[in-house]
Design a protein around this motif. Structure first.
Motif, PDB file in Angstrom:
ATOM      1  N   MET A   1       0.839  -1.201   0.000  1.00 23.21           N
ATOM      2  CA  MET A   1       0.000   0.000   0.000  1.00 23.21           C
ATOM      3  C   MET A   1       0.866   1.240   0.000  1.00 23.21           C
ATOM      4  N   ALA A   2       0.232   2.341  -0.348  1.00 27.55           N
ATOM      5  CA  ALA A   2       0.836   3.667  -0.274  1.00 27.55           C
ATOM      6  C   ALA A   2      -0.314   4.660  -0.253  1.00 27.55           C
ATOM      7  N   GLY A   3      -0.062   5.816   0.309  1.00 30.59           N
ATOM      8  CA  GLY A   3      -1.132   6.794   0.359  1.00 30.59           C
ATOM      9  C   GLY A   3      -0.636   8.182   0.682  1.00 30.59           C
ATOM     10  N   GLU A   4      -1.565   8.981   1.136  1.00 34.50           N
ATOM     11  CA  GLU A   4      -1.292  10.369   1.502  1.00 34.50           C
ATOM     12  C   GLU A   4      -1.673  10.548   2.960  1.00 34.50           C
ATOM     13  N   ARG A   5      -0.968  11.437   3.623  1.00 33.30           N
ATOM     14  CA  ARG A   5      -1.315  11.685   5.021  1.00 33.30           C
ATOM     15  C   ARG A   5      -1.375  13.187   5.259  1.00 33.30           C
ATOM     16  N   MET A   6      -0.281  13.797   5.560  1.00 35.85           N
ATOM     17  CA  MET A   6      -0.253  15.214   5.930  1.00 35.85           C
ATOM     18  C   MET A   6      -0.318  16.088   4.678  1.00 35.85           C
ATOM     19  N   SER A   7      -1.061  17.180   4.780  1.00 35.63           N
ATOM     20  CA  SER A   7      -1.072  18.139   3.675  1.00 35.63           C
ATOM     21  C   SER A   7      -1.161  19.550   4.226  1.00 35.63           C
ATOM     22  N   MET A   8      -0.622  20.446   3.452  1.00 34.64           N
ATOM     23  CA  MET A   8      -0.697  21.873   3.731  1.00 34.64           C
ATOM     24  C   MET A   8      -0.735  22.551   2.372  1.00 34.64           C
ATOM     25  N   PRO A   9      -1.125  23.805   2.297  1.00 34.36           N
ATOM     26  CA  PRO A   9      -1.251  24.438   0.981  1.00 34.36           C
ATOM     27  C   PRO A   9       0.003  24.250   0.120  1.00 34.36           C
TER      28      PRO A   9
ATOM     29  N   SER B   1       2.758   8.675   2.074  1.00 32.93           N
ATOM     30  CA  SER B   1       2.852   8.023   3.377  1.00 32.93           C
ATOM     31  C   SER B   1       2.417   6.569   3.320  1.00 32.93           C
ATOM     32  N   GLY B   2       2.825   5.821   4.320  1.00 35.48           N
ATOM     33  CA  GLY B   2       2.363   4.446   4.471  1.00 35.48           C
ATOM     34  C   GLY B   2       2.826   3.513   3.373  1.00 35.48           C
ATOM     35  N   VAL B   3       3.956   3.822   2.753  1.00 35.87           N
ATOM     36  CA  VAL B   3       4.469   2.980   1.678  1.00 35.87           C
ATOM     37  C   VAL B   3       5.058   1.714   2.295  1.00 35.87           C
ATOM     38  N   CYS B   4       4.462   0.575   1.994  1.00 37.03           N
ATOM     39  CA  CYS B   4       4.997  -0.670   2.551  1.00 37.03           C
ATOM     40  C   CYS B   4       4.535  -1.866   1.735  1.00 37.03           C
TER      41      CYS B   4
ATOM     42  N   ALA C   1       5.538   1.079  -7.959  1.00 35.02           N
ATOM     43  CA  ALA C   1       4.345   1.369  -8.762  1.00 35.02           C
ATOM     44  C   ALA C   1       3.330   2.204  -7.980  1.00 35.02           C
ATOM     45  N   LEU C   2       3.107   1.836  -6.714  1.00 37.51           N
ATOM     46  CA  LEU C   2       2.153   2.587  -5.901  1.00 37.51           C
ATOM     47  C   LEU C   2       2.635   4.010  -5.650  1.00 37.51           C
ATOM     48  N   MET C   3       3.922   4.171  -5.382  1.00 36.78           N
ATOM     49  CA  MET C   3       4.463   5.516  -5.193  1.00 36.78           C
ATOM     50  C   MET C   3       4.320   6.352  -6.452  1.00 36.78           C
ATOM     51  N   ALA C   4       4.543   5.749  -7.597  1.00 33.10           N
ATOM     52  CA  ALA C   4       4.410   6.484  -8.855  1.00 33.10           C
ATOM     53  C   ALA C   4       2.982   6.988  -9.030  1.00 33.10           C
ATOM     54  N   ILE C   5       2.001   6.158  -8.709  1.00 37.09           N
ATOM     55  CA  ILE C   5       0.596   6.564  -8.839  1.00 37.09           C
ATOM     56  C   ILE C   5       0.272   7.696  -7.873  1.00 37.09           C
ATOM     57  N   ILE C   6       0.641   7.533  -6.619  1.00 42.84           N
ATOM     58  CA  ILE C   6       0.352   8.553  -5.601  1.00 42.84           C
ATOM     59  C   ILE C   6       1.063   9.863  -5.947  1.00 42.84           C
ATOM     60  N   THR C   7       2.340   9.774  -6.299  1.00 40.98           N
ATOM     61  CA  THR C   7       3.115  10.978  -6.617  1.00 40.98           C
ATOM     62  C   THR C   7       2.532  11.708  -7.817  1.00 40.98           C
ATOM     63  N   GLN C   8       2.178  10.974  -8.862  1.00 36.66           N
ATOM     64  CA  GLN C   8       1.610  11.618 -10.052  1.00 36.66           C
ATOM     65  C   GLN C   8       0.275  12.261  -9.747  1.00 36.66           C
ATOM     66  N   ARG C   9      -0.527  11.625  -8.915  1.00 34.68           N
ATOM     67  CA  ARG C   9      -1.822  12.198  -8.528  1.00 34.68           C
ATOM     68  C   ARG C   9      -1.603  13.535  -7.818  1.00 34.68           C
ATOM     69  N   ILE C  10      -0.644  13.572  -6.920  1.00 37.86           N
ATOM     70  CA  ILE C  10      -0.351  14.813  -6.187  1.00 37.86           C
ATOM     71  C   ILE C  10       0.113  15.900  -7.153  1.00 37.86           C
TER      72      ILE C  10
END
Length: 117
Positions: free
Chosen positions: A35-43, A49-52, A65-74
């Motif tokens: 899994m991988a995801g997002e956690r903290m955000s600010m403007p 986060s949670g990459v494991c 692969a999961l990091m690439a998806i999350i990073t590109q989404r951001i």
């Protein structure tokens, strides 16, 4: 998610961490194995986060692969991705560096909890 995080210790991951952002994962035979995801955000910034990956399934490219998806989404949403890693987690740091991330600055953190009087 919590079971995988407790097994792999990607960083602080509490029972409600998954509610702090969007997460994606890979399941095999009904079991979450990465899994991988997002956690903290600010403007303008959002944390990856949670990459494991479950130890039995490492080396298959899931975290990458999961990091690439999350990073590109951001990036697609106009924010700058960032992440944290424990200094002792060499495997994670090496993965991040292979993916083009670089250490910007070391930091010291404290995790506080309320004590009952």
């Amino acid at each position: 998610m919590l079971e995988l995080a407790l097994l792999t210790v990607p960083g602080p991951f509490a029972p409600m961490t998954h509610r702090l952002g969007r997460f994606i994962g890979v399941k095999q035979d009904g079991q979450l194995i990465a899994m991988a995801g997002e956690r903290m955000s600010m403007p303008g910034f959002r944390e990856v986060s949670g990459v494991c990956t479950h130890p039995d399934h490492r080396g298959q490219g899931y975290a990458q692969a999961l990091m690439a998806i999350i990073t590109q989404r951001i990036l697609d949403e106009g924010d700058t991705p960032f992440l944290h890693a424990y200094a002792t987690n060499r495997m994670a740091i090496e993965l991040y560096e292979r993916l083009g991330w670089q250490v910007r600055a070391p930091m010291i953190t404290a995790i506080l909890s309320r004590c009952e009087a």
